[in-house]
Design a protein around this motif. Structure first.
Motif, short mmCIF file in Angstrom:
data_model
loop_
_atom_site.label_atom_id
_atom_site.label_comp_id
_atom_site.label_asym_id
_atom_site.label_seq_id
_atom_site.Cartn_x
_atom_site.Cartn_y
_atom_site.Cartn_z
N ASN A 187 -31.65 -19.61 -8.53
CA ASN A 187 -32.38 -20.09 -9.71
C ASN A 187 -33.88 -19.87 -9.56
OD1 ASN A 187 -29.97 -20.98 -10.81
ND2 ASN A 187 -30.28 -23.12 -10.25
N MET A 188 -34.39 -20.22 -8.38
CA MET A 188 -35.83 -20.09 -8.16
C MET A 188 -36.26 -18.63 -8.11
SD MET A 188 -37.12 -23.00 -8.43
CE MET A 188 -38.71 -22.19 -8.27
N VAL A 189 -35.39 -17.74 -7.62
CA VAL A 189 -35.70 -16.31 -7.64
C VAL A 189 -35.90 -15.85 -9.09
CG1 VAL A 189 -34.71 -14.01 -7.28
CG2 VAL A 189 -34.64 -15.70 -5.45
N ARG A 190 -35.09 -16.34 -10.00
CA ARG A 190 -35.23 -15.98 -11.40
C ARG A 190 -36.55 -16.50 -11.98
NH1 ARG A 190 -30.36 -15.38 -9.94
NH2 ARG A 190 -28.74 -14.32 -11.16
N MET A 191 -36.92 -17.71 -11.60
CA MET A 191 -38.19 -18.26 -12.09
C MET A 191 -39.38 -17.50 -11.51
SD MET A 191 -37.40 -20.71 -14.21
CE MET A 191 -38.72 -21.92 -14.32
N ARG A 192 -39.30 -17.16 -10.23
CA ARG A 192 -40.39 -16.40 -9.61
C ARG A 192 -40.51 -15.02 -10.24
NH1 ARG A 192 -40.09 -15.77 -3.25
NH2 ARG A 192 -38.29 -14.50 -3.87
N ALA A 193 -39.37 -14.40 -10.57
CA ALA A 193 -39.40 -13.08 -11.20
C ALA A 193 -40.07 -13.13 -12.57
CB ALA A 193 -37.97 -12.53 -11.33
N ILE B 257 -27.14 -6.47 -11.11
CA ILE B 257 -26.77 -7.88 -11.33
C ILE B 257 -26.56 -8.54 -9.97
CG2 ILE B 257 -25.08 -9.45 -12.30
CD1 ILE B 257 -24.58 -7.43 -14.48
N PRO B 258 -27.49 -9.39 -9.54
CA PRO B 258 -27.37 -10.00 -8.22
C PRO B 258 -26.27 -11.05 -8.18
CG PRO B 258 -29.26 -10.90 -9.39
CD PRO B 258 -28.72 -9.80 -10.25
N VAL B 259 -25.58 -11.08 -7.04
CA VAL B 259 -24.51 -12.05 -6.82
C VAL B 259 -25.13 -13.35 -6.32
CG1 VAL B 259 -22.48 -12.52 -5.40
CG2 VAL B 259 -22.84 -10.24 -6.35
N VAL B 260 -24.50 -14.47 -6.64
CA VAL B 260 -24.97 -15.75 -6.14
C VAL B 260 -25.00 -15.75 -4.61
CG1 VAL B 260 -22.65 -16.81 -6.16
CG2 VAL B 260 -24.69 -18.26 -6.32
N PHE B 261 -26.01 -16.36 -4.06
CA PHE B 261 -26.31 -16.43 -2.62
C PHE B 261 -26.94 -15.15 -2.08
CE2 PHE B 261 -22.34 -19.28 -2.59
CZ PHE B 261 -23.08 -20.39 -2.93
N SER B 262 -27.17 -14.15 -2.94
CA SER B 262 -27.87 -12.96 -2.48
C SER B 262 -29.38 -13.19 -2.45
CB SER B 262 -27.56 -11.76 -3.38
OG SER B 262 -28.16 -11.92 -4.66
N TYR B 263 -29.87 -14.06 -3.35
CA TYR B 263 -31.29 -14.36 -3.51
C TYR B 263 -32.08 -13.13 -3.96
CZ TYR B 263 -29.65 -18.15 -0.45
OH TYR B 263 -28.93 -19.17 0.12
N TYR B 264 -31.42 -12.22 -4.68
CA TYR B 264 -32.07 -11.02 -5.19
C TYR B 264 -32.38 -11.18 -6.66
CZ TYR B 264 -30.35 -8.75 -0.91
OH TYR B 264 -30.08 -8.42 0.39
N ALA C 201 -43.28 -19.42 -11.15
CA ALA C 201 -42.93 -20.29 -10.04
C ALA C 201 -43.26 -19.65 -8.70
CB ALA C 201 -41.44 -20.65 -10.09
N GLU C 202 -43.39 -20.51 -7.70
CA GLU C 202 -43.45 -20.11 -6.31
C GLU C 202 -42.37 -20.85 -5.55
OE1 GLU C 202 -44.97 -17.89 -4.53
OE2 GLU C 202 -46.19 -17.06 -6.14
#
Length: 462
Positions: A367-373, A159-166, A377-378
């Motif tokens: 948020n965008m990391v989740r969309m890219r996963a 579970i990635p923490v906010v600001f980790s961008y993981y 999204a790019e």
């Protein structure tokens, strides 16, 4: 929140909104509610256009050096300052409410059935406790980070923490970093966010009451995400997922906008907006974006505030406001260029529009990391993008041979495939809490345990 209030009003509920005198986005007058205005000397910095513009400028300076140690510490120092000042202002506002004995008496005598609040700034949590009302959250963030961490098991291994961008797929070093990021948020809670509220709790409720314990005993958490967007994770019975509750079918566009969209022919339209507070990125970035758009055969509708770019192509229309939901739902819309705000992303999911993200502040990168996963999204980095990289990213999103559109259609189908609409679920569960005067039977009692009992350390000692 406005959407929830409109839905409650449609069910004949009578609503009272507590607002500060400096609020620019919570209207004093509305057909959906009556309001009580609490005097406040100055607005929170998060309610100020000038403060947010300054914060954005500072954030972009830090992003340009984001790989350096200096940038790491400066990022969190800036976040701590911004949120610390706002939390202090909200705590002062709560004291104003508590010390207004006439107001408190009127609130108690009115006989409210429910207290609805967003706990990111938990002034409402304290007021609800003071009034002894069932408590419902419209929530994604709390004052210590992502809301799930307060009430549900949250293993940092996936579970990635906010600001980790993981994403939820982390290698060894990312998991180590994730623990570090979590530790920083724990520090923020203890030394930045919580102290102003703890002082209020100590004075009015006693030292055995904490803001976090009051939050953990809330009856219902209406979570503004769902698992089409969020990574799978443990949850609790009193967490109701209403992600995309603002989604609705598109309406016809204004005639001038419709004419422009129709002129795009087979190539279609790109929509770009960076939200209300973050519309002006400065002339250098705006020129890069304008040049990139000019390289494309698509037409572009761009919500732009600031100086008109000199490189703007004939294919681009600048507007100060656009009906975002309606144009995203238009059949000629091919892509959405967004800063990565949750509301806009859910509208894109609702209407199956792939996204090119230009994240700027707060949770937008995550948020965008989740969309890219999800493969829909790019992401382009605002401080390093040039005309070529921006153009290339847009062409990737628009390329029919690439899977972005197909993936987004599938994600949209999953999002829509529910037995009850998210907004109807939110209304049902709020009515449920009112009918039963709370929902303690859905709430874990773990928050009452001391930390050593929670982790069974007392058993190990024995």
């Amino acid at each position: 929140m406005k959407i929830l209030l409109e839905a409650l009003h449609s069910q004949s509920h009578q609503i009272t909104v507590l607002r500060s005198s400096t609020s620019w986005y919570v209207s004093e007058f509305s057909p959906y509610y009556t309001s009580i205005t609490i005097p406040q000397e100055q607005p929170q910095n998060l309610e100020s256009q000038a403060a947010m513009t300054s914060f954005l400028k500072r954030s972009m300076e830090i992003r340009r050096n984001r790989c350096s140690v200096w940038a790491f510490f400066e990022f969190y120092r800036t976040i701590f300052n911004l949120f610390g000042e706002s939390q202090q202002d909200v705590a002062k506002l709560v004291v104003c409410i508590f010390e207004n004995k006439t107001l408190i008496r009127e609130l108690k005598e009115t006989g409210y059935d429910l207290f609805l609040t967003d706990p990111a700034f938990p002034g409402g949590v304290l007021v609800a406790h003071y009034l002894k009302l069932p408590l419902v959250f419209n929530v994604r963030w709390i004052f210590s980070g992502e809301a799930h961490f307060a009430i549900a098991p949250s293993p940092l291994s996936y579970i990635p923490v906010v600001f980790s961008y993981y994403s939820d797929k982390m290698d060894f070093f990312q998991r180590v970093s994730n623990i570090v990021y979590h530790s920083i948020l724990v520090y923020m809670y203890h030394y930045v966010s919580n102290p102003p509220y703890q002082a209020v709790c100590d004075h009015y409720f006693g030292s055995n009451v904490s803001t976090m314990s009051l939050m953990q005993r809330a009856d219902l958490w209406l979570m503004r995400v769902d698992f089409t967007f969020e990574f799978p994770r443990p949850t609790m019975p009193n967490v109701i997922y209403i992600g995309g509750f603002q989604g609705k079918p598109s309406q016809p566009l204004p005639s001038d906008l419709e004419e422009f969209v129709q002129s795009s022919g087979e190539h279609g339209v790109i929509v770009m907006t960076l939200g209300t507070l973050l519309s002006d990125l400065g002339p250098e970035v705006s020129e890069t974006i304008a040049s990139s758009f000019a390289n494309l055969p698509q037409k572009v509708v761009w919500r732009h505030i600031g100086k008109r770019p000199t490189t703007l192509g004939n294919n681009t229309m600048l507007v100060e406001w656009l009906p975002q939901n309606d144009i995203l739902g238009h059949p000629k819309t091919r892509a959405f260029v967004s800063h990565g705000g949750t509301n806009g992303l859910y509208e894109a999911i609702y209407h199956a529009v792939p996204v090119l993200g230009i994240p700027l502040i707060f949770d937008q990168d995550d948020n965008m990391v989740r969309m890219r996963a999800r493969g829909v999204a790019e992401i382009v980095e605002v401080t390093t993008m040039d005309v070529d990289s921006m153009t290339s990213a847009l062409k990737n999103i628009l390329d029919p041979e690439k899977p972005y559109k197909e993936n987004m259609i599938k994600l949209s189908q999953i999002h829509h495939d529910k037995p009850i609409k998210p907004i109807d679920s939110a209304i049902f569960w709020m009515d449920y809490v009112m009918r039963h005067k709370g929902s303690a039977h859905l709430r874990t009692e773990s928050y009452k345990l001391p930390w050593y009992a929670f982790y069974c350390l007392d058993l190990y000692y024995m």
